[in-house]
Design an enzyme around this catalytic site. Sequence first.
Site: not given
Length: 350
Positions: A34, A117, A135
């Site tokens: 991520e 996020y 996102d």
Amino acid sequence: MKDFSRKLIGWYETHRRDLPWRQTTNPYHIWLSEVILQQTRVDQGLSYYLKFLKLFPTVHDLAGSSEDQVLKAWQGLGYYSRARNLHHTAQLVVEHGQGLFPMNYDGLIKLKGIGPYTAAAIASFAYNEKKPVIDGNVVRVLSRIYGIEHAIDSKEGKNAISQLAEEMIDPRNPASYNQAIMEFGALHCTPRLPQCDSCPFHSSCFAFAKKRVSDFPFKKKKTRVKNLWITYFHIDEPRYVWIRKRGLDGIWKGLYDFPGIESESEPDLGLQLTEFLKSQALKKRDCVISSSEPYLHILTHRRIHARFIHIKTKSKMSNPLSDWIRIAKTNLSQYGVPRLVEKYLAGDSR
DNA sequence: AAGCCGGGGGA
DNA sequence: TCCCCAGGCTT
């Protein structure tokens, strides 16, 4: 909305890409992927993810390395604060969590480099916690389907999106739902030329119904680009070369480059060279000096005009600045450098 | 709220 | 060219 999630996950199951971080619920692996994928396309980040897993198989390996080693591995990917924060957080997780990541969103978001996020992504993918990821893909999909008339970089726009996201997430399958909506945005509801004709939400999409797909989403501000000129001095002794570590808070913090001069207007190269030689008490007859072609390095917020002045000499610098470092040429490849410098070194550094 | 932080790809 | 990408931090 249950129907939305059912269709979305149905679409996902037939169209999903086979990506390595989707094979695991290991929070370390998810976190790594991520952070690498923040503002970065899957195609660009994939090789870095594999490299990081190989170099640093566990969070202990990452914590046990140096920041320089992490930055070197991150070289070329950009947004280098991600690498510095990654290293910092790895050490914190090892020292204060016995190598275990926080078990929920509220704990995760306290960590450096993990924002709303990334916390939602780890919480949902690793722990199946019901937190919607928001996102660029999610913003685009929701703003089109619902016709969000606020700029997405305004408070109203963000509030509208996050409220919708909370309502839409599937409480039974938060992980699958989150993966699915991002994948749908990345592959189907794309920024340009979305495939509206074959869209499962064809009949319920505001933007499509009004023929305004290209109106959503929209921003109020665009980043403006500033010019920057850099004159580098590539001081080339027989076995050594001078570099410097970039500090303060500007661009490429933590990476290495050559001693140099930066300016916001076009410099007088001849004058800069003369003053450099004078400052180091160098005579022109003791050097072989050549200038590279100009390098134009385009970034999101900068147009960098760089010139590398190659100074081949047997003399030692008489007055190096405090941040200059003299290293063996053979060790240069151990240092993380900006892409610009990497390209120069790969090319005409002769 | 606005500015800053990389590098690359697609149209 | 322009826009965007599995954003976050600082001021």
